[in-house]
Design an enzyme around this catalytic site. Sequence first.
Site: not given
Ligand code: RNT
Ligand code: ZN
Length: 416
Positions: A184, A223, A225, A256, A259, A283, A291, A293, A323
């Site tokens: 990523w 990955e 985003k 993810d 994302h 993720h 996003d 998290d 993640d």
């Molecule tokens: C970032 C991505 C990625 C990170 C990690 C730390 O938006 O989701 O995967 O969160 O690699």
């Molecule tokens: Zn991620």
Amino acid sequence: MEQIKESYEIAKKRYEKLGINTDEVIDKLENISISMHCWQTDDVSGFENPEGQLSGGIQATGNYPGKARNMEEVRADIVKVSTLIAGNHRVNIHAIYGDFGGKFVDRDQIDITHFQSWIDWAKKNNLKLDFNSTSFSHPKSGTLTLSNPNDEIRNFWIEHTKRSRAIAEEIGKQQGSPCIMNLWIHDGSKDITVNRLEYRRILKESLDDIFETKYENMKDCIEAKLFGIGAESYTVGSYDFYLGYGAKNNKIVTLDTGHFHLTESVADKISSLLLFTPEVMLHVSRPIRWDSDHVTTMNDDTLDLAREIIRCGALDKVNIGLDYFDASINRIGAYVVGIRATQKCLLQALLEPIETLRQYEANDQLFERLALLEEAKSLPWTAVWDMFCAKNNVPVGEEYIAEIQAYENEVTSKRG
Ligand code: RNT
Ligand code: ZN
């Protein structure tokens, strides 16, 4: 325990009526490994420059005391988490979490020696490792890495990513299980760019170069985003970009759950990807408005994701990783809540009376399908969950709260 057994026996009979064997479901759930991201322990700091600023459009917010300050603490916290969840899991480490022995090792210099102690530690703790190259939090991160027109900067990141793949290969070889290496990068632009094609063309070229070496013991995934903070207008590695790249080059695409546009169903993407890419990497996170998290919970999105994996019969093709990074609550607790929530979703998916549902659908009995889907939500899956935990000697129900509080009192609260 008596009560857990009693409830389980009742639940077991109830599920039997729908043609589901709960003992088999428990066995299956025990065999699903979740790849636990190491970076919830320390708010994505890593050991390269723990005092440095997190960059690359991601942010850990909050300052709950007790964050892991070094490798020993990161590992101790992960081991603690593993005592509170059933099953054998994986740990996903980032390149910045290398064992650098207090020295500064630049990203284009890392090699397997910096990760040997991780491999040994994982083996000792019955864990497998996954890996990530790290493009963020570095003086050369800027806004463009692998897509940078500047040769020197781009080549630096190409070298880093190639080395990361070689490290993943060696990890995979030593652990006897392929190491998944996630790529990523945060590349993008805050404001309108007039060079959308150019950066993507460069990224494609960099990837072609990076993936030239073929490996046997690692798996590549890429990955995408939607946007990052400070890169709101354009993301070089968008979903369309990586979906195209993955489909054409047989690479695993990482989904993810934070994302995508918030009304987009990530679960719905799995069946499409399975037809055109070799595997899927997840993720699992919980986006709140963006996003963000947040810690994964047992919400509809996560349930849909789990159901889709099971309905597609794709447990062997969908790699489940987490993640998220919430720095505002007890970090060990954040792991345990998120991992257990993911397992609860998988359990409910495994308990779904899918054959009957599919028969209804084939017969155009759409009321019946809806009714059973609805009833399935309140079947006694919690009794099966408690048995799953009890059988695996991990806390049943909320019992783990006290254990985490004890660990906080004895360990994390004493960290300066
Ligand atoms: C970032 C991505 C990625 C990170 C990690 C730390 O938006 O989701 O995967 O969160 O690699
Ligand atoms: Zn991620």
